[in-house]
Design a protein around this motif. Structure first.
Motif, PDB file in Angstrom:
ATOM      1  N   LEU A   1       0.838  -1.205   0.000  1.00 33.74           N
ATOM      2  CA  LEU A   1       0.000   0.000   0.000  1.00 33.74           C
ATOM      3  C   LEU A   1       0.872   1.255   0.000  1.00 33.74           C
ATOM      4  CD1 LEU A   1      -2.874   1.218   0.154  1.00 33.74           C
ATOM      5  CD2 LEU A   1      -2.642   1.127   2.662  1.00 33.74           C
ATOM      6  N   ALA A   2       1.930   1.239   0.799  1.00 34.00           N
ATOM      7  CA  ALA A   2       2.847   2.386   0.831  1.00 34.00           C
ATOM      8  C   ALA A   2       3.472   2.623  -0.541  1.00 34.00           C
ATOM      9  CB  ALA A   2       3.934   2.165   1.887  1.00 34.00           C
ATOM     10  N   SER A   3       3.756   1.553  -1.254  1.00 35.10           N
ATOM     11  CA  SER A   3       4.314   1.669  -2.599  1.00 35.10           C
ATOM     12  C   SER A   3       3.313   2.324  -3.554  1.00 35.10           C
ATOM     13  CB  SER A   3       4.718   0.291  -3.118  1.00 35.10           C
ATOM     14  OG  SER A   3       5.121   0.368  -4.464  1.00 35.10           O
TER      15      SER A   3
ATOM     16  N   SER B   1     -10.720  -1.508   3.499  1.00 33.89           N
ATOM     17  CA  SER B   1     -10.363  -2.058   4.813  1.00 33.89           C
ATOM     18  C   SER B   1      -8.872  -1.879   5.114  1.00 33.89           C
ATOM     19  CB  SER B   1     -10.728  -3.541   4.876  1.00 33.89           C
ATOM     20  OG  SER B   1      -9.997  -4.274   3.893  1.00 33.89           O
ATOM     21  N   LEU B   2      -8.030  -2.052   4.114  1.00 28.44           N
ATOM     22  CA  LEU B   2      -6.589  -1.918   4.333  1.00 28.44           C
ATOM     23  C   LEU B   2      -6.209  -0.464   4.618  1.00 28.44           C
ATOM     24  CD1 LEU B   2      -3.923  -3.450   4.467  1.00 28.44           C
ATOM     25  CD2 LEU B   2      -3.648  -3.014   2.010  1.00 28.44           C
TER      26      LEU B   2
ATOM     27  N   VAL C   1      -5.306  -0.697  -4.992  1.00 31.11           N
ATOM     28  CA  VAL C   1      -5.636  -0.609  -3.562  1.00 31.11           C
ATOM     29  C   VAL C   1      -6.785  -1.563  -3.245  1.00 31.11           C
ATOM     30  CG1 VAL C   1      -6.531   0.889  -1.739  1.00 31.11           C
ATOM     31  CG2 VAL C   1      -4.743   1.727  -3.258  1.00 31.11           C
ATOM     32  N   GLN C   2      -7.774  -1.621  -4.110  1.00 39.90           N
ATOM     33  CA  GLN C   2      -8.901  -2.528  -3.899  1.00 39.90           C
ATOM     34  C   GLN C   2      -8.444  -3.986  -3.895  1.00 39.90           C
ATOM     35  OE1 GLN C   2     -11.345  -1.106  -7.151  1.00 39.90           O
ATOM     36  NE2 GLN C   2     -12.771  -0.142  -5.708  1.00 39.90           N
ATOM     37  N   GLU C   3      -7.550  -4.339  -4.806  1.00 44.72           N
ATOM     38  CA  GLU C   3      -7.061  -5.714  -4.881  1.00 44.72           C
ATOM     39  C   GLU C   3      -6.315  -6.094  -3.603  1.00 44.72           C
ATOM     40  OE1 GLU C   3      -4.431  -8.922  -5.240  1.00 44.72           O
ATOM     41  OE2 GLU C   3      -3.611  -6.898  -5.376  1.00 44.72           O
ATOM     42  N   LEU C   4      -5.468  -5.199  -3.107  1.00 46.44           N
ATOM     43  CA  LEU C   4      -4.767  -5.467  -1.851  1.00 46.44           C
ATOM     44  C   LEU C   4      -5.752  -5.668  -0.707  1.00 46.44           C
ATOM     45  CD1 LEU C   4      -1.799  -2.909  -1.771  1.00 46.44           C
ATOM     46  CD2 LEU C   4      -1.661  -5.392  -2.012  1.00 46.44           C
TER      47      LEU C   4
END
Length: 164
Positions: free
Chosen positions: A19-21, A55-56, A143-146
């Protein structure tokens, strides 16, 4: 031999690194954008818009708050410890301000602000090039996939304030 508790590996750590990436890629893509710093975008009643988070992203916000010693509390006006077993909720104001907007008028978790905060620009922002919607959509999908890997349904966006 004394029994030692092993720290359980954090299942979200790798996802938060990813996510940070993605956040760094968004920051690079929008590096030419300049904001007047008026925080109007953090006052949802003014813009009529509120960022949606996965959520993440909620997990990242909570961790950023914990690192700063804010725990689950909203940044605005929440100094001092909470009474035991009570959870502080974001303050509701007439402006419907973001609960992460600190007293000084800045985001309390700026490095970990959600993607929606990183990519929303009011009409007063200046930039060298327009937003490329397909590139933005690709970041959102990543982001959604993560988030879907973190938990089932985690990819469904929800408004920031209720999610916190």
């Amino acid at each position: 031999m004394p029994h030692r508790l092993r720290k359980q590996p954090d299942p979200d750590s790798g996802l938060l690194v990813e996510l940070a990436s993605i956040y760094a890629q968004a920051d690079a893509a929008y590096g030419s954008y300049r904001c007047p710093g008026a925080t109007e975008c953090c006052r949802f009643a003014i813009t009529g818009r509120e960022p949606y988070v996965t959520s993440l992203e909620v997990q990242a916000v909570r961790r950023a708050l914990a690192v700063q010693g804010l725990g689950g509390r909203a940044a605005r006006g929440r100094d001092g410890p909470l009474p035991p077993r009570k959870r502080a909720l974001p303050l509701q104001t007439s402006e419907s301000s973001c609960p992460l907007l600190a007293r000084g008028g800045r985001c309390a978790i700026y490095p970990w602000r959600p993607l929606g905060c990183r990519t929303f620009w009011c009409e007063r922002a200046s930039c060298e090039a327009p937003v490329r919607q397909p590139a933005l959509n690709a970041l959102v999908r990543r982001v959604q996939e993560l988030s879907s890997r973190q938990q089932p349904g985690g990819d469904r966006g929800r408004p920031l304030r209720p999610a916190l």
